[in-house]
Design a protein around this motif. Structure first.
Motif, PDB file in Angstrom:
ATOM      1  N   ASP A 175       0.242   4.972  12.140  1.00  0.00           N
ATOM      2  CA  ASP A 175       1.425   4.219  12.590  1.00  0.00           C
ATOM      3  C   ASP A 175       1.039   3.124  13.582  1.00  0.00           C
ATOM      4  OD1 ASP A 175       3.107   5.717  11.002  1.00  0.00           O
ATOM      5  OD2 ASP A 175       3.622   7.132  12.606  1.00  0.00           O
ATOM      6  N   ALA A 176       0.062   3.439  14.458  1.00  0.00           N
ATOM      7  CA  ALA A 176      -0.386   2.443  15.437  1.00  0.00           C
ATOM      8  C   ALA A 176      -1.070   1.264  14.741  1.00  0.00           C
ATOM      9  CB  ALA A 176      -1.338   3.097  16.441  1.00  0.00           C
ATOM     10  N   LEU A 177      -1.879   1.548  13.727  1.00  0.00           N
ATOM     11  CA  LEU A 177      -2.540   0.479  12.974  1.00  0.00           C
ATOM     12  C   LEU A 177      -1.511  -0.396  12.250  1.00  0.00           C
ATOM     13  CD1 LEU A 177      -5.599   2.287  11.322  1.00  0.00           C
ATOM     14  CD2 LEU A 177      -5.646   0.665  13.222  1.00  0.00           C
ATOM     15  N   ILE A 178      -0.524   0.240  11.676  1.00  0.00           N
ATOM     16  CA  ILE A 178       0.532  -0.496  10.965  1.00  0.00           C
ATOM     17  C   ILE A 178       1.263  -1.424  11.913  1.00  0.00           C
ATOM     18  CG2 ILE A 178       2.751  -0.216   9.790  1.00  0.00           C
ATOM     19  CD1 ILE A 178       1.552   2.407   8.594  1.00  0.00           C
ATOM     20  N   SER A 179       1.584  -0.907  13.097  1.00  0.00           N
ATOM     21  CA  SER A 179       2.280  -1.723  14.098  1.00  0.00           C
ATOM     22  C   SER A 179       1.397  -2.862  14.596  1.00  0.00           C
ATOM     23  CB  SER A 179       2.714  -0.830  15.260  1.00  0.00           C
ATOM     24  OG  SER A 179       3.315  -1.593  16.284  1.00  0.00           O
TER      25      SER A 179
ATOM     26  N   TYR B 285       0.860  -1.183   0.000  1.00  0.00           N
ATOM     27  CA  TYR B 285       0.000   0.000   0.000  1.00  0.00           C
ATOM     28  C   TYR B 285       0.891   1.225   0.000  1.00  0.00           C
ATOM     29  CZ  TYR B 285      -3.735   3.250   1.585  1.00  0.00           C
ATOM     30  OH  TYR B 285      -4.637   4.289   1.693  1.00  0.00           O
ATOM     31  N   ILE B 286       0.810   2.043  -1.066  1.00  0.00           N
ATOM     32  CA  ILE B 286       1.593   3.274  -1.183  1.00  0.00           C
ATOM     33  C   ILE B 286       0.702   4.457  -0.801  1.00  0.00           C
ATOM     34  CG2 ILE B 286       2.909   4.764  -2.728  1.00  0.00           C
ATOM     35  CD1 ILE B 286       3.414   2.315  -4.499  1.00  0.00           C
ATOM     36  N   ILE B 287       1.160   5.255   0.148  1.00  0.00           N
ATOM     37  CA  ILE B 287       0.423   6.439   0.596  1.00  0.00           C
ATOM     38  C   ILE B 287       1.235   7.669   0.216  1.00  0.00           C
ATOM     39  CG2 ILE B 287      -0.535   7.681   2.566  1.00  0.00           C
ATOM     40  CD1 ILE B 287      -0.872   4.995   3.981  1.00  0.00           C
ATOM     41  N   VAL B 288       0.689   8.473  -0.696  1.00  0.00           N
ATOM     42  CA  VAL B 288       1.353   9.688  -1.164  1.00  0.00           C
ATOM     43  C   VAL B 288       0.644  10.894  -0.569  1.00  0.00           C
ATOM     44  CG1 VAL B 288       1.934  11.085  -3.184  1.00  0.00           C
ATOM     45  CG2 VAL B 288       2.056   8.586  -3.327  1.00  0.00           C
ATOM     46  N   GLY B 289       1.416  11.821   0.016  1.00  0.00           N
ATOM     47  CA  GLY B 289       0.807  13.038   0.546  1.00  0.00           C
ATOM     48  C   GLY B 289       1.477  13.506   1.820  1.00  0.00           C
ATOM     49  N   LYS B 290       1.161  14.749   2.186  1.00  0.00           N
ATOM     50  CA  LYS B 290       1.685  15.335   3.419  1.00  0.00           C
ATOM     51  C   LYS B 290       0.741  15.040   4.575  1.00  0.00           C
ATOM     52  CE  LYS B 290       1.981  19.552   1.721  1.00  0.00           C
ATOM     53  NZ  LYS B 290       2.290  20.995   1.535  1.00  0.00           N
ATOM     54  N   ALA B 291       1.313  14.806   5.744  1.00  0.00           N
ATOM     55  CA  ALA B 291       0.504  14.585   6.944  1.00  0.00           C
ATOM     56  C   ALA B 291       0.047  15.941   7.482  1.00  0.00           C
ATOM     57  CB  ALA B 291       1.307  13.833   7.992  1.00  0.00           C
TER      58      ALA B 291
ATOM     59  N   SER C 257       4.543  -3.001   8.722  1.00  0.00           N
ATOM     60  CA  SER C 257       5.585  -1.993   8.507  1.00  0.00           C
ATOM     61  C   SER C 257       6.335  -2.177   7.190  1.00  0.00           C
ATOM     62  CB  SER C 257       6.576  -1.992   9.676  1.00  0.00           C
ATOM     63  OG  SER C 257       7.179  -3.254   9.820  1.00  0.00           O
ATOM     64  N   SER C 258       6.466  -3.410   6.735  1.00  0.00           N
ATOM     65  CA  SER C 258       7.181  -3.642   5.478  1.00  0.00           C
ATOM     66  C   SER C 258       6.260  -3.561   4.261  1.00  0.00           C
ATOM     67  CB  SER C 258       7.853  -5.016   5.507  1.00  0.00           C
ATOM     68  OG  SER C 258       6.882  -6.053   5.603  1.00  0.00           O
ATOM     69  N   LEU C 259       4.955  -3.386   4.507  1.00  0.00           N
ATOM     70  CA  LEU C 259       3.988  -3.416   3.413  1.00  0.00           C
ATOM     71  C   LEU C 259       3.378  -2.054   3.105  1.00  0.00           C
ATOM     72  CD1 LEU C 259       2.039  -6.694   4.319  1.00  0.00           C
ATOM     73  CD2 LEU C 259       4.138  -6.431   2.987  1.00  0.00           C
ATOM     74  N   VAL C 260       3.567  -1.071   3.989  1.00  0.00           N
ATOM     75  CA  VAL C 260       3.043   0.282   3.778  1.00  0.00           C
ATOM     76  C   VAL C 260       4.203   1.212   3.465  1.00  0.00           C
ATOM     77  CG1 VAL C 260       1.776   2.220   4.764  1.00  0.00           C
ATOM     78  CG2 VAL C 260       1.109  -0.120   5.341  1.00  0.00           C
ATOM     79  N   ILE C 261       4.079   1.948   2.382  1.00  0.00           N
ATOM     80  CA  ILE C 261       5.133   2.860   1.946  1.00  0.00           C
ATOM     81  C   ILE C 261       4.585   4.290   1.969  1.00  0.00           C
ATOM     82  CG2 ILE C 261       6.668   3.508   0.040  1.00  0.00           C
ATOM     83  CD1 ILE C 261       6.261   0.532  -0.917  1.00  0.00           C
ATOM     84  N   PHE C 262       5.150   5.135   2.816  1.00  0.00           N
ATOM     85  CA  PHE C 262       4.806   6.558   2.819  1.00  0.00           C
ATOM     86  C   PHE C 262       5.749   7.257   1.844  1.00  0.00           C
ATOM     87  CE2 PHE C 262       3.021   5.234   6.895  1.00  0.00           C
ATOM     88  CZ  PHE C 262       1.800   5.895   6.891  1.00  0.00           C
ATOM     89  N   ALA C 263       5.195   7.745   0.741  1.00  0.00           N
ATOM     90  CA  ALA C 263       6.021   8.275  -0.346  1.00  0.00           C
ATOM     91  C   ALA C 263       6.175   9.786  -0.314  1.00  0.00           C
ATOM     92  CB  ALA C 263       5.438   7.841  -1.682  1.00  0.00           C
TER      93      ALA C 263
END
Length: 371
Positions: free
Chosen positions: A227-231, A211-217, A236-242
């Motif tokens: 981040d809590a959901l990812i953990s 899952y690639i997530i593009v954008g500013k927080a 963590s190895s499957l979500v990419i913040f671009a």
């Protein structure tokens, strides 16, 4: 024709800025001379327009009023030679109203409703929108949202455009058949958390899912929630913040993905999604798009043809829609080709033609007649 463009941003990493810059470029190609007035410090390279600064900012209070009055004073000195004013962002409707020039307002969704509902400036906002020569709405959904608050003289439904010379299918980019992508500011109404929860289910059937997530927080608390959901789900190895890539890199990311998702929802503040440019850009790159009902996505996505519509906040529904496309690459390809064809009908050049027609209509009577 000379047009004064009012905008909150000319930074193309956000929706307002991207809309303004693309429209100004398209208008310039048709011989319209634009001067852009913006509160943004950014200055895009190669923008075919003079860019001037504004003090105004969204919001209310004494400071906001003083800034608006300062802008009115300087704007009056400069606007006399313009044929019309175009507020490309809803927050500058007041300055357009006070300019005593024919004006048009582009609306993108949430912010127009938020201004109209504001307990301090709502009444003045309703008068400002009602006095506009025309109000551009990007979708029927946006129009339905504003109808309870204001009666406008003229409404023009005009979807956003897309630059298909930039955003296009590129078969030379390595394609990841189990990767999906979201592009947009990282905030609750974009639904990136729903995408992460869908990924947690998808990885059981497709272990190589990404899952690639593009954008500013935009909201630190929401980024912490992601981040809590990812953990929690070991992703963590499957979500990419671009982050905020260049347009060229964004095109590559679209082309490397199998599916675009925007699982948007109405958030706790009542914010909703208008007509996101990212849906069009992904479509132009030839990938199927998945969006939510009750937002602007309904007016671009033809369910089962160029993508799928799912209910808001429906993790299982989103998971099932993505899984269909993961399991059937031929179907995904057909939908992606159809998405590109539909996007091809929505060029910024075509958008500019419609906008120029509106300018001509509203300038036939140059008298300022506030409601």
């Amino acid at each position: 024709m000379r047009i004064a463009i009012l905008t909150s941003s000319v930074d193309t990493t956000n929706g307002w800025g991207r809309y303004t810059v693309n429209l100004v470029r398209a208008l310039s190609e048709q011989g319209v001379a634009c001067t852009v007035f913006t509160e943004d410090a950014a200055r895009p390279i190669g923008l075919p327009a003079v860019v001037e600064s504004l003090w105004s900012r969204p919001g209310s209070g004494i400071r906001g009023l003083l800034r608006l009055m300062a802008d009115v004073a300087t704007f009056w000195q400069k606007v006399y030679s313009f044929d019309a004013v175009h507020a490309c962002t809803e927050t500058h409707v007041f300055l357009a109203w006070l300019s005593c020039k024919p004006y048009v307002v582009s609306t993108h969704g949430t912010y127009m409703v938020r201004i109209l509902k504001h307990r301090v400036v709502g009444h003045a906002a309703a008068r400002a929108f009602a006095s506009a020569g025309a109000v551009i709405v990007t979708s029927e959904n946006t129009y339905e949202q504003i109808k309870p608050y204001v009666q406008v003289r003229r409404t023009e439904q005009l979807p956003n455009g897309v630059d298909t010379t930039l955003f296009h299918r590129d078969d030379s980019v390595p394609h990841s058949p189990h990767t999906f992508i979201t592009v947009g500011a990282i905030k609750p109404r974009k639904g990136q958390d729903v995408g992460i929860l869908a990924l947690a289910l998808l990885k059981r059937r497709f272990p190589d899912s990404r899952y690639i997530i593009v954008g500013k927080a935009e909201f630190a608390d929401f980024r912490k929630h992601l981040d809590a959901l990812i953990s929690e789900h070991h992703l963590s190895s499957l979500v990419i913040f671009a982050g905020t890539p260049s347009d060229e890199e964004l095109v590559r990311l679209y082309n490397s993905s199998a599916v675009f998702i925007l699982p948007s929802l109405v958030d706790s503040s009542g914010s909703f999604e208008g007509y996101p440019l990212s849906l069009l850009e992904a479509s132009a790159c030839g990938i199927p798009i998945i969006g939510s009902y009750e937002c602007g996505a309904e007016h671009l996505i033809r369910n089962g043809e160029n993508g799928f519509l799912v209910k808001s906040n429906d993790v299982q529904g989103l998971t099932d829609a993505v899984a269909i496309l993961f399991e059937d690459p031929a179907l995904a390809n057909r939908m992606g080709c159809r998405a590109a064809a539909i996007a091809g009908e929505l060029s910024w050049k075509r958008n500019a033609f419609r906008v120029i027609d509106i300018y001509r209509d509203i300038t036939k009577n140059r008298t300022c007649r506030p409601v």
